[in-house]
Enzyme design. Structure first.
Site, mmCIF file in Angstrom:
data_model
loop_
_atom_site.group_PDB
_atom_site.id
_atom_site.type_symbol
_atom_site.label_atom_id
_atom_site.label_comp_id
_atom_site.label_asym_id
_atom_site.label_seq_id
_atom_site.Cartn_x
_atom_site.Cartn_y
_atom_site.Cartn_z
ATOM 1 N N THR A 84 0.823 -1.216 0.000
ATOM 2 C CA THR A 84 0.000 0.000 0.000
ATOM 3 C C THR A 84 0.856 1.265 0.000
ATOM 4 O OG1 THR A 84 -1.464 1.294 1.444
ATOM 5 C CG2 THR A 84 -0.111 -0.328 2.521
ATOM 6 N N ASP A 85 0.270 2.353 -0.479
ATOM 7 C CA ASP A 85 0.954 3.651 -0.400
ATOM 8 C C ASP A 85 1.058 4.150 1.043
ATOM 9 O OD1 ASP A 85 -1.742 4.240 0.004
ATOM 10 O OD2 ASP A 85 -1.889 5.707 -1.626
ATOM 11 N N GLU A 86 0.282 3.536 1.969
ATOM 12 C CA GLU A 86 0.260 4.039 3.347
ATOM 13 C C GLU A 86 1.587 3.820 4.064
ATOM 14 O OE1 GLU A 86 -3.423 3.325 5.403
ATOM 15 O OE2 GLU A 86 -4.497 3.066 3.522
ATOM 16 N N TYR A 146 -1.836 -0.519 10.936
ATOM 17 C CA TYR A 146 -1.943 -1.209 9.634
ATOM 18 C C TYR A 146 -0.749 -0.871 8.751
ATOM 19 C CZ TYR A 146 -3.289 -1.746 4.712
ATOM 20 O OH TYR A 146 -3.275 -2.041 3.375
ATOM 21 N N LYS A 171 2.261 -3.347 7.247
ATOM 22 C CA LYS A 171 2.552 -3.523 5.817
ATOM 23 C C LYS A 171 3.994 -3.103 5.514
ATOM 24 C CE LYS A 171 0.118 -4.690 2.980
ATOM 25 N NZ LYS A 171 -0.241 -6.045 2.477
ATOM 26 N N PRO A 226 -7.855 8.717 14.912
ATOM 27 C CA PRO A 226 -6.573 9.105 15.533
ATOM 28 C C PRO A 226 -5.428 8.955 14.528
ATOM 29 C CG PRO A 226 -7.766 7.498 16.898
ATOM 30 C CD PRO A 226 -8.500 7.585 15.592
#
Ligand code: NAD
Ligand code: TYD
Length: 357
Positions: free
Chosen positions: A135-137, A160, A164, A292
């Site tokens: 993911t880009d996160e 999360y 990842k 948050p």
């Protein structure tokens, strides 16, 4: 580079992106066997795969990526030449409520899978690929300007994203240390058919259909880049077949929009299709307590995959949203079937105390 695997292990293929991937590749590559290993958590749904379940080149195995013995047996029986690894806990809000499962599946599960591939592929004379879906996160949060590139340093901010990022690091470490032939793709927010209605787009469509309140976190100004899932899975298939070993690809749609504008777009489309008075569903919007550590903005530079591998998204946001709203309105039984009591418990712990009424 051209890689044509004859036997592929797909993990998490009963989830949202994994099932869209299998619906595409099982039909596109009838000579390739796809074995779908999925633990069928709340997010896994075999009904998504009904149209390919009898295909001769598709097989389902109910199991966990943390089960090393099962993986060893599957590798021995099927001589996988590629792994396409979707299996994960995928929802940021759940990772905030309890990060434990995120480490168990996304970090430890990825390690067990990497070990299985490494052992099975040791000394293999022909090409192999471990395709890790990320993911880009992992890159953190952007301000109003700029984009992530494959060189952006990792700065995950939610449990999360941290899980990842850990998995991405493990995959690269296996490449460096053990010469495991991997590719990684980091993708922006996906949407489309078969997405579990805890994520923003299907949640908004569902609540609008039922006339229920629509929760928008904070002031609704956070920005995401939305990629239609059928475009994403085509990109993934191209990366598996054409990308060089050890490469990383960012996949986005260049369709940035803030959450409030996106919710308006969705609600107006629901009103249009259902014949409601234009704009009437907007009255369902409720601004609720913010997530948050809510990442402000994600945006990706997809020019390398476009220039070097020749992929481009076929749907802009308006076209993708039209198709997506139509799909959910046509598939109410699918939606009702996935929303069991456990989902209702999650929904009340997530939204009950956030000022939603
Ligand atoms: P999802 O939550 O819809 O599906 C995950 C699937 O993995 C489910 O079928 C679930 O049963 C299965 N699974 C979970 N734990 C497992 C385990 N221990 N063993 C075997 N199977 C297990 O997720 P998704 O939205 O389809 O995302 C797929 C992948 O893409 C994830 O790795 C996610 O991090 C990544 N990703 C998703 C998005 C997005 O917008 N949805 C964007 C970028 C990257
Ligand atoms: P989500 O679909 O959970 O994806 P991600 O957090 O991985 O980007 O959320 C997309 C955006 O929508 C994110 O900025 C959080 C916001 N959001 C809401 O405003 N309300 C909601 O009920 C949900 C689920 C998300």
């Amino acid at each position: 580079m051209s890689f044509t695997p004859t036997s592929v292990l797909v993990t998490g293929g009963a989830g949202f992106i994994g099932s869209n991937y299998l619906l595409h590749v099982v039909r596109a590559w009838p000579e390739t066997l796809y074995v779908n290993l999925d633990a069928l958590t709340y997010a896994g749904n075999l009904a998504n795969l009904a149209s390919v379940e009898d295909a001769p080149n598709y097989r389902f195995i109910h199991g966990d990526i943390n089960d090393a013995e099962l993986l060893a047996r599957l590798f021995a029986e099927n001589a996988f030449e590629a792994v396409v690894h979707f299996a994960a806990e995928s929802h940021v809000d759940r990772s905030i409520l309890d990060p434990t499962a995120f480490v168990t599946t996304n970090v430890h599960g990825t390690l067990v899978l990497l070990q299985a591939a490494r052992t099975a592929w040791d000394g293999a004379g022909t090409p192999r690929r471990f395709h890790h879906i990320s993911t880009d996160e992992v890159f953190g949060s952007l301000g109003p300007e700029g984009v992530f590139t494959a060189e952006t340093p990792y700065a995950p901010r939610s449990p999360y994203a941290a899980s990842k990022a850990s998995a991405d690091h493990l995959v690269r470490a296996f490449g460096t240390t053990y010469h495991l032939p991997y590719v990684i793709t980091n993708t922006s927010n996906n949407y489309g058919p078969y997405q579990f209605p805890e994520k923003l787009i299907p949640l908004v469509i569902r609540n609008a259909m039922k006339g229920e309140p629509i929760p928008v976190y904070g002031n609704g100004q956070n920005v995401r880049d939305w990629l239609y899932v059928e475009d994403h899975v085509k990109a993934l298939d191209i990366v598996l077949r054409r990308a060089e070993e050890g490469s990383t690809w960012l996949i986005g749609a260049d369709q940035e929009i803030n959450n409030l504008d996106l919710v308006h777009l969705l609600l107006d489309e629901v009103d249009r299709v259902t014949g409601k008075h234009a704009g009437s569903s907007r009255a369902l919007i409720r601004f609720v307590a913010d997530r948050p550590g809510h990442d402000f903005r994600y945006a990706l530079d997809s020019s390398p995959i476009e220039d070097q591998l020749g992929w481009k998204p076929e749907h802009d946001l308006n076209a993708g949203i039209r198709r997506t709203v139509a799909w959910y309105l046509d598939n109410v039984p699918w939606m009702d079937a996935v929303l069991d009591g456990a989902y209702r418990d999650y929904y009340s712990s997530q939204y009950g105390s956030r000022g939603m009424n």
